[in-house]
Write an enzyme that holds these catalytic residues in place. Structure first.
Site, mmCIF file in Angstrom:
data_model
loop_
_atom_site.group_PDB
_atom_site.id
_atom_site.type_symbol
_atom_site.label_atom_id
_atom_site.label_comp_id
_atom_site.label_asym_id
_atom_site.label_seq_id
_atom_site.Cartn_x
_atom_site.Cartn_y
_atom_site.Cartn_z
ATOM 1 N N CYS A 65 11.295 2.002 8.481
ATOM 2 C CA CYS A 65 10.329 1.023 7.466
ATOM 3 C C CYS A 65 9.435 0.175 8.251
ATOM 4 O O CYS A 65 8.445 -0.349 7.525
ATOM 5 C CB CYS A 65 10.984 0.535 6.540
ATOM 6 S SG CYS A 65 12.463 1.372 5.846
ATOM 7 N N CYS A 97 -5.083 1.469 20.092
ATOM 8 C CA CYS A 97 -4.266 1.933 18.304
ATOM 9 C C CYS A 97 -3.384 0.338 17.862
ATOM 10 O O CYS A 97 -3.929 -0.722 18.458
ATOM 11 C CB CYS A 97 -3.223 2.641 18.986
ATOM 12 S SG CYS A 97 -2.058 2.362 20.256
#
Lengths: 476, 109
Positions: free
Chosen positions: A220, A429
């Protein structure tokens, strides 16, 4: 999984003494539980079963919070909570049993505060620790029913194995992004290794024999989660628990070989799309296979493979089975020349560009567009990692010689001067792993023109950028 | 009768639990797949998995879907809402109207 002390604090009456089922409920109980007790199939007996039941909720997060609320409300006699984490602000959109004022508190005590406000009658037991192979059996043994509300595969296999060994029914749920799953396992509980006279209910390993490789496991924290999606799964866990306890399905079946209830293992899947109004489905009930003969934990000969003593010796090795804890960020494959720290990037590349009015370069940001939408390095162009790989594969299939423009958005123009001074590409990134792979991929495509174009990884990603360059950067 | 090699079987294929990102981010696909594999045997789920990799997958990270020739660990395949282990797993022969669902098992909470 950290090892931790089991700190149990009992409060209220000792509910380990079962109530006399002929004894009437108190005035308060009659009032408090009246609306659920008059539901067809409930009545006094079912309510007394709930009042006598002991449920252990492992994980006080997005699943555990809603599950605990409804179990507390329903009057489950003893509710145990296991979690070793503290409440963080980023938990609160989904972990609704905590509160802003309790950020930093252990989750178990925070949730308990909430539950006592909802219903002071149950006996709440705090276990402020993570479940581990060492403490698992002691944690699980005193309870009638277990809820797996945890967040990683290693713990899920451990919990299931212990439930098999101690013959406890298990309600397991999981959720990530916009999908959720829930399944009732080992219910009615059946002795380990018993196959004759089946079918018998499956355990977690029967349904999910092997974990996904570590690179395919989504958490999550990494992938995101919508509150109502995980909330629905937690509420459904409470619903299944109440059903099992009210109908006494948790009591061990006769060991003569015939289950008292038909076994229809069902995996409920909840999934929707945020971008498609008419998504193809929301709920699906999937029929699963019963206990498997070749299951490691509950199948034939499993008593020799999986034992309580073995668990304490570290057998099986859950972390190894599930691919370790995942490779952390910062590890990579590139050489020092192919990497630059965010600070160095600002001091040399950006500054150099400003001073001399040249120094053109491209910053390629490979995060998902949702991350990119909150901010980026000045002038960065966004090509999400998956899309970059797709484009690269497409080019490879077509057999064309790739040009830099082919992988960049159409509005980006590259003016190579030719010769040895081609416009360099800096790839960034989120945490510095995908970008390294992207650098390799771009070189493999020949976009570095045999070394005439620098393709460099900004080490540590936007996380490191926030730490080294811009503390106010909205890193998610 | 048309050449058996050209015959198709109409099925629907669904992806869930994140697998859809490999298939143009689409969860539901209505497909007409060859009714026979290259050896002339009736198309089964094993054939379908390879076919999906070759024709429907847009993301090159095939290892998130298959390892070697097999479905990667952590993916369930359901044939008409039933775990494929209740059928014949990858040997199940595709029938017109079948729904094949691939779901990635979830672990978050």
């Amino acid at each position: 999984m950290n090892s931790g002390e089991t700190s149990s604090s009992q409060n209220g009456s000792n509910s380990s003494v079962p109530r006399d089922t002929s004894c009437p409920l108190t005035e308060e109980e009659l009032d408090r539980y009246s609306r659920q007790m008059i539901v067809p199939g409930m009545g006094k007996e079912a309510q007394l079963r709930l009042l006598n039941a002991k449920v252990l909720i492992i994980g006080a997060g997005g699943l555990g919070c809603p599950a605990a609320q409804y179990l507390a409300g329903a009057g489950i006699g003893t509710i145990g909570l296991v979690d070793g984490d503290v409440v963080e602000r980023s938990n609160l959109h989904r972990q609704v049993g905590h509160s802003t004022s309790r950020i930093g508190q252990p989750k178990v005590s925070s949730l308990m505060t909430h539950l006592k406000g909802l219903n002071p009658l149950p006996n709440y037991v705090a276990h402020e620790c993570h479940i581990t192979p060492l403490n698992a059996a002691d944690l699980v043994a005193p309870y009638d029913l277990i809820l797996d509300c945890t967040d990683n595969p290693a713990t899920r296999y451990l919990i299931s194995d212990v439930c098999v060994l101690l013959e406890k029914p298990l309600v397991s749920a999981a959720s990530v992004q916009t999908s959720g799953q829930i399944i009732v396992l080992n219910c009615p509980p059946t002795p380990q290794g018993q196959l004759e006279g089946g079918p018998y209910p499956p355990c977690y390993r029967c349904c999910f024999k092997k974990p996904p490789p570590a690179n395919a496991q989504l958490s999550c924290g990494e992938a995101g989660i919508l509150g109502p999606v995980v909330g629905l799964m937690g509420v459904a866990q409470a619903g299944e628990a109440i059903k099992i306890l009210a109908s006494a399905l948790h009591a061990s079946p006769s060991k003569k070989g015939t289950p008292r209830h038909p076994v229809e293992p069902t995996l409920l899947l909840y999934s929707y799309s945020l971008t498609s109004f008419l998504s193809p489905f929301t709920f699906r009930a999937l029929k699963m296979a019963p206990r498997k003969k070749n299951c490691f934990a509950c199948g034939e000969g499993s008593q020799a493979r999986l034992t309580l003593e073995g668990l304490k010796r570290g057998e099986p090795d859950y972390e190894f089975f599930c691919g370790g804890l995942g490779s952390g960020p910062g590890q990579g494959v590139l050489s020092a020349e192919e990497r630059i720290s965010p600070r160095e990037f600002v001091e040399t590349v950006q500054q150099h560009g400003k001073e001399e009015g040249k120094g053109k370069y491209v910053v390629l940001d490979t995060r998902e567009k949702e991350h990119f939408s909150f901010g980026s390095i000045e002038g960065a162009v966004n090509v999400p990692f998956g899309k970059l790989l797709s484009k690269a594969a497409q080019m490879k299939r077509s057999g064309e010689t790739p040009e830099v423009e082919d992988i960049l958005p159409p509005e980006v123009k590259i003016e190579d001067s030719g010769g040895d001074e081609n416009v360099p590409i800096y790839v960034v990134c989120r945490r510095g792993l995908d970008s390294q792979e992207a650098v390799e991929k771009l070189k493999e495509m020949g976009l570095d023109r045999g070394g005439k174009r620098k393709i460099v990884d900004i080490a540590g990603g936007m996380k490191a950028w926030k730490e080294q360059v811009d503390p106010s950067f909205p890193y998610l | 009768m048309s050449d058996p090699k050209d015959q198709k079987v109409d099925i629907t294929v669904d992806f869930s639990g994140g697998l859809e990102i490999l298939f143009s981010n689409q969860k539901h696909h209505a497909l007409s797949v060859p009714a026979q594999d290259s050896e002339g045997k009736p198309a089964n789920v094993g054939f379908l998995i390879k076919y999906l990799c070759q024709t429907l997958m847009t993301d090159p990270r095939a290892d998130l879907f298959v390892l070697g020739d097999e479905l990667r660990p952590g993916i369930l395949c359901l044939i008409n809402e039933c775990d494929w282990e209740l059928e014949e797993e990858d040997a199940y022969v595709l029938q017109p109207g079948d729904n094949i669902l691939f779901i990635s098992t979830l672990h978050g909470g």
